[in-house]
Motif scaffolding. Structure first.
Motif, mmCIF file in Angstrom:
data_model
loop_
_atom_site.group_PDB
_atom_site.id
_atom_site.type_symbol
_atom_site.label_atom_id
_atom_site.label_comp_id
_atom_site.label_asym_id
_atom_site.label_seq_id
_atom_site.Cartn_x
_atom_site.Cartn_y
_atom_site.Cartn_z
ATOM 1 N N GLU A 73 4.928 -2.580 -9.282
ATOM 2 C CA GLU A 73 5.768 -2.909 -10.450
ATOM 3 C C GLU A 73 6.045 -4.397 -10.574
ATOM 4 N N ASP A 74 5.749 -5.140 -9.516
ATOM 5 C CA ASP A 74 6.157 -6.541 -9.446
ATOM 6 C C ASP A 74 5.286 -7.394 -10.362
ATOM 7 N N LYS A 75 5.952 -8.099 -11.297
ATOM 8 C CA LYS A 75 5.215 -8.862 -12.315
ATOM 9 C C LYS A 75 4.666 -10.191 -11.788
ATOM 10 N N ARG A 76 4.941 -10.509 -10.524
ATOM 11 C CA ARG A 76 4.432 -11.765 -9.975
ATOM 12 C C ARG A 76 2.969 -11.660 -9.565
ATOM 13 N N HIS A 77 2.418 -10.450 -9.678
ATOM 14 C CA HIS A 77 0.978 -10.282 -9.451
ATOM 15 C C HIS A 77 0.459 -9.122 -10.300
ATOM 16 N N LYS A 78 -0.877 -9.031 -10.377
ATOM 17 C CA LYS A 78 -1.511 -7.987 -11.207
ATOM 18 C C LYS A 78 -2.861 -7.615 -10.583
ATOM 19 N N ASP A 79 -3.549 -6.674 -11.204
ATOM 20 C CA ASP A 79 -4.887 -6.250 -10.739
ATOM 21 C C ASP A 79 -4.885 -5.878 -9.261
ATOM 22 N N ILE A 80 -3.917 -5.053 -8.885
ATOM 23 C CA ILE A 80 -3.814 -4.663 -7.467
ATOM 24 C C ILE A 80 -4.967 -3.725 -7.129
ATOM 25 N N ARG A 81 -5.705 -4.105 -6.103
ATOM 26 C CA ARG A 81 -6.870 -3.301 -5.713
ATOM 27 C C ARG A 81 -6.679 -2.869 -4.258
ATOM 28 N N ILE A 82 -6.595 -1.560 -4.052
ATOM 29 C CA ILE A 82 -6.447 -1.044 -2.678
ATOM 30 C C ILE A 82 -7.825 -1.096 -2.024
ATOM 31 N N LEU A 83 -7.920 -1.828 -0.932
ATOM 32 C CA LEU A 83 -9.209 -1.992 -0.256
ATOM 33 C C LEU A 83 -9.395 -0.945 0.830
ATOM 34 N N ARG A 84 -8.274 -0.523 1.402
ATOM 35 C CA ARG A 84 -8.376 0.454 2.479
ATOM 36 C C ARG A 84 -7.041 1.163 2.649
ATOM 37 N N ARG A 85 -7.135 2.450 2.917
ATOM 38 C CA ARG A 85 -5.921 3.214 3.214
ATOM 39 C C ARG A 85 -6.307 4.224 4.276
ATOM 40 N N GLU A 86 -5.597 4.216 5.399
ATOM 41 C CA GLU A 86 -6.014 5.101 6.499
ATOM 42 C C GLU A 86 -4.813 5.569 7.305
ATOM 43 N N THR A 87 -4.990 6.711 7.940
ATOM 44 C CA THR A 87 -3.991 7.214 8.879
ATOM 45 C C THR A 87 -4.189 6.485 10.199
ATOM 46 N N ILE A 88 -3.077 6.099 10.828
ATOM 47 C CA ILE A 88 -3.197 5.314 12.068
ATOM 48 C C ILE A 88 -2.410 5.970 13.210
ATOM 49 N N ASP A 89 -2.864 5.665 14.442
ATOM 50 C CA ASP A 89 -2.148 6.120 15.643
ATOM 51 C C ASP A 89 -1.206 5.042 16.135
ATOM 52 N N SER A 90 -1.584 3.785 15.912
ATOM 53 C CA SER A 90 -0.730 2.691 16.372
ATOM 54 C C SER A 90 -0.790 1.547 15.368
ATOM 55 N N ARG A 91 0.231 0.719 15.434
ATOM 56 C CA ARG A 91 0.340 -0.379 14.466
ATOM 57 C C ARG A 91 -0.410 -1.618 14.930
ATOM 58 N N MET A 92 -0.859 -2.394 13.966
ATOM 59 C CA MET A 92 -1.470 -3.682 14.300
ATOM 60 C C MET A 92 -0.430 -4.801 14.343
ATOM 61 N N PHE A 93 0.706 -4.584 13.659
ATOM 62 C CA PHE A 93 1.718 -5.645 13.582
ATOM 63 C C PHE A 93 3.094 -5.144 14.033
ATOM 64 N N PRO A 94 3.169 -4.601 15.271
ATOM 65 C CA PRO A 94 4.460 -4.076 15.705
ATOM 66 C C PRO A 94 5.487 -5.213 15.700
ATOM 67 N N ASP A 95 6.716 -4.922 15.336
ATOM 68 C CA ASP A 95 7.800 -5.912 15.344
ATOM 69 C C ASP A 95 7.641 -7.020 14.299
ATOM 70 N N LYS A 96 6.721 -6.858 13.341
ATOM 71 C CA LYS A 96 6.566 -7.906 12.312
ATOM 72 C C LYS A 96 6.830 -7.281 10.943
ATOM 73 N N PRO A 97 8.061 -7.360 10.455
ATOM 74 C CA PRO A 97 8.368 -6.760 9.140
ATOM 75 C C PRO A 97 7.466 -7.339 8.043
ATOM 76 N N LEU A 98 7.122 -8.596 8.121
ATOM 77 C CA LEU A 98 6.072 -9.162 7.256
ATOM 78 C C LEU A 98 5.759 -10.565 7.754
ATOM 79 N N ALA A 99 4.623 -10.684 8.461
ATOM 80 C CA ALA A 99 4.199 -12.011 8.900
ATOM 81 C C ALA A 99 3.536 -12.683 7.706
ATOM 82 N N PHE A 100 3.841 -13.947 7.481
ATOM 83 C CA PHE A 100 3.106 -14.692 6.448
ATOM 84 C C PHE A 100 2.136 -15.620 7.156
#
Ligand SMILES: Cc1cc2nc3c(=O)[nH]c(=O)nc-3n(C[C@H](O)[C@H](O)[C@H](O)COP(=O)(O)O)c2cc1C
Length: 152
Positions: A73-100
């Motif tokens: 819904e965010d108007k600061r970007h458009k043309d959102i393209r999902i490249l991958r969506r998968e079920t996971i057993d473990s996280r790649m970014f534990p403890d990182k609410p959002l790394a920039f």
């Protein structure tokens, strides 16, 4: 236990191509995203390069869905393209609410000090992009060069 999911998407910014405008908008995005992600048990990483965002987002599937609905819904970007969506057993970014991660950091990691190359970060396939980001933000993860070699 709730199923965990990871999503990788890219989008085009709608913001004016002005470093100051974009810089302060990204600060706002990261601040609210971190707050919300922490509250909903989500983790991930965000990159901005050449007018495009690329984001990895992971956590309980319902929370990923709700965050994606807000993000779409965010108007600061458009043309959102999902490249991958998968079920996971473990996280790649534990403890990182959002790394920039800056585009310069990625270029440096991939190309070292090599000059004369150009690299379109947003064309990196998601199975290289996500481990590469992880190698840059999670200290114990493997080095960027081995992340790339492994995926090559
Ligand atoms: C590129 C981009 C990435 C975003 N990533 C997230 C995110 O990971 N989590 C999130 O809650 N909101 C994210 N947002 C922000 C949402 O679109 C929305 O602005 C925010 O969730 C609103 O939260 P607030 O009402 O608490 O300010 C992102 C927005 C953009 C443009």
């Amino acid at each position: 236990m709730t199923r965990q999911e990871r999503i990788v998407y890219q989008s085009h910014t709608t913001l004016l191509p002005d470093a100051e405008v974009i810089g302060s908008a990204i600060d706002d995005i990261v601040e609210s995203a971190r707050r919300n992600n922490e509250r909903h048990g989500l983790t991930g990483a965000l990159v901005f390069s050449d007018g495009m965002f690329m984001q990895v987002l992971e956590g309980p599937a319902p929370a990923v869905d709700m965050a994606m609905a807000r993000i779409q819904e965010d108007k600061r970007h458009k043309d959102i393209r999902i490249l991958r969506r998968e079920t996971i057993d473990s996280r790649m970014f534990p403890d990182k609410p959002l790394a920039f991660v800056s585009a310069a950091t990625i270029r440096e990691a991939v190309m070292g000090s090599g000059k004369g190359f150009s690299m379109d970060i947003c064309r990196l396939p998601p199975d290289i992009f996500a481990p590469l980001l992880r190698s840059l933000v999670v200290p114990a993860a493997m080095s960027a060069s081995s992340a790339i070699k492994r995926s090559a």
